[in-house]
Scaffold this motif. Structure first.
Motif, short mmCIF file in Angstrom:
data_model
loop_
_atom_site.label_atom_id
_atom_site.label_comp_id
_atom_site.label_asym_id
_atom_site.label_seq_id
_atom_site.Cartn_x
_atom_site.Cartn_y
_atom_site.Cartn_z
N MET A 1 -13.04 -10.43 4.67
CA MET A 1 -12.77 -9.28 3.81
C MET A 1 -12.47 -9.76 2.38
SD MET A 1 -12.85 -6.38 5.52
CE MET A 1 -11.62 -5.09 5.51
N GLN A 4 -12.85 -6.07 -2.75
CA GLN A 4 -13.78 -4.95 -2.92
C GLN A 4 -13.86 -4.07 -1.67
OE1 GLN A 4 -15.32 -4.37 -5.95
NE2 GLN A 4 -13.97 -6.05 -6.58
N ASP A 5 -13.63 -4.67 -0.51
CA ASP A 5 -13.70 -3.91 0.74
C ASP A 5 -12.57 -2.90 0.87
OD1 ASP A 5 -15.99 -5.26 1.87
OD2 ASP A 5 -14.69 -6.99 2.16
N HIS A 159 -9.05 -2.07 9.98
CA HIS A 159 -9.15 -1.88 8.53
C HIS A 159 -7.87 -1.27 7.99
CE1 HIS A 159 -11.01 -1.00 4.64
NE2 HIS A 159 -10.46 0.20 4.73
N LYS A 163 -5.69 -3.24 5.26
CA LYS A 163 -5.49 -2.70 3.92
C LYS A 163 -4.02 -2.40 3.66
CE LYS A 163 -7.04 0.70 0.53
NZ LYS A 163 -8.02 1.74 0.16
#
Length: 369
Positions: A1, A4-5, A159, A163
């Protein structure tokens, strides 16, 4: 990762309001992180126990507004707080690129800790991770109708956690280790395949049953504000004469600890954990300017633990955060004996006799209304 992801590209801007709530724990590093690069990137990897009961509970209510710009109020323990606003303002500025909806809403942030305020326990890890998780839940609500079909449910959860950890790191480095449990690694290390400088990852290696429900009793030696903040302490690693050796040592110790966690060798566990704690404070004492965060009672407790271990062959040990308080770590099988030892011999060195009993935990959890 990559960074930008984590950029949110599409979301539903017509949602008027909502509310989310998370409880996120503190954590205690076994291999310490001390020193960071730009953008909260660690100079060395770390691994931590996620705690169970020492946590921050945060509710964020969001309301659509017309004017653009950051807008938020913070309430701590029910009282409006201006003291926390600059830190949250900086946090929002850092993460806006990843969460463009931040300027579309007014946020009411209500937060409280399960541990006493001003107890000397660092609450930035639990506090910033709780806010990051709430913002991730808001993001999830705003993109509910535009979720990518390319990800499975498990991918979405992964994810979400990655994040949340990534965002939390931009608020407080150690906060990225509070999203999951029981052990979390932050910082790239060759022995941990999925490790990253960008976010914490759940330790997926073998863990011996000796570490099940591992105990952490926190002895509150000094509840006052630290004379040197962790932020300043990290900065003093720039140009530190022993910095490179310390960073290399952390990589080696993390690889060693991975093997120890698998084997269940508590004697070797003690060596790594106590050495890491003392090395952390050695870095403080040999920086320029130098400083000491341990107190006389910190040393008294350490010597008492060593004497008790020598006398009883107990597997109790200590670790230290960037402060005077002592985390007493021990197997659940020794809980009764160690707590008796703490009450008989260590409580007298705690400020007002205060200490907190906790244990290894599973990570943060969302609170449903």
């Amino acid at each position: 990762m990559t960074e930008q992801d984590f950029i949110l590209k599409t979301y539903n801007s017509t949602i008027e309001s909502g509310s989310v709530k998370w409880a996120s724990p503190s954590n205690i590093a076994l291999v310490k992180y001390w020193g960071k690069k730009k953008h909260q990137i660690p100079e060395n990897p770390s691994i931590s126990f996620t705690l169970s009961d020492c946590k921050t509970i945060t509710e964020i209510t969001y309301t659509k507004k017309q004017e653009k710009g950051f807008s938020f109020d913070i309430y701590f323990e029910g009282e409006k707080s201006e003291a926390f606003k600059p830190k949250i303002q900086t946090f929002f500025e850092r993460i806006e690129i990843y969460m463009p909806f931040l300027k579309d809403y007014h946020f009411k942030i209500e937060t409280s800790n399960t541990f006493p305020h001003s107890s000397g326990i660092a609450s930035s890890a639990s506090g910033m991770s709780a806010i990051a998780l709430c913002l991730m839940s808001i993001e999830q609500e705003l993109k509910a109708d535009v979720i990518s079909t390319e990800r499975s449910m498990s991918d979405e959860k992964s994810h979400f956690n990655q994040k949340a950890s990534f965002l939390a790191r931009l608020g407080s480095g150690s906060a990225c280790r509070s999203i999951e449990g029981e052990l979390v690694v932050w910082g790239k290390n060759e022995s941990i395949a999925e490790s990253s400088d960008l976010y914490g990852v759940k330790f997926e290696g073998d863990v011996h049953s000796n570490f099940n429900k591992y105990q952490d009793t926190i002895l509150l030696v000094d509840k006052g504000e630290k004379q040197v903040s962790s932020t300043v302490g990290h900065q003093l690693m720039y140009g530190h004469p022993f910095a490179k050796e310390r960073f290399d040592q952390a990589h080696v110790n993390l690889a060693k600890l991975k093997a120890i966690l698998a084997s269940g060798d508590l004697n070797e566990f003690i060596k790594i954990v106590e050495s890491e704690a003392l090395t952390l404070h050695a870095m403080m004492m040999t920086s320029m300017p130098y400083f000491i965060l341990m107190k006389p009672n910190t040393l008294e407790i350490i010597n008492k633990i060593w004497a008790f271990r020598e006398k009883t062959d107990s597997k109790v040990c200590f670790t230290l955060d960037a402060g005077a308080n002592v985390h007493v770590l021990y197997p659940e099988s020794e809980k009764e004996n160690v707590l008796e030892f703490i009450k008989d011999e260590l409580v007298s060195f705690c400020q007002n006799g205060h200490y907190i009993c906790d244990q290894i935990g599973q990570g943060a959890n969302q609170i449903q209304f």
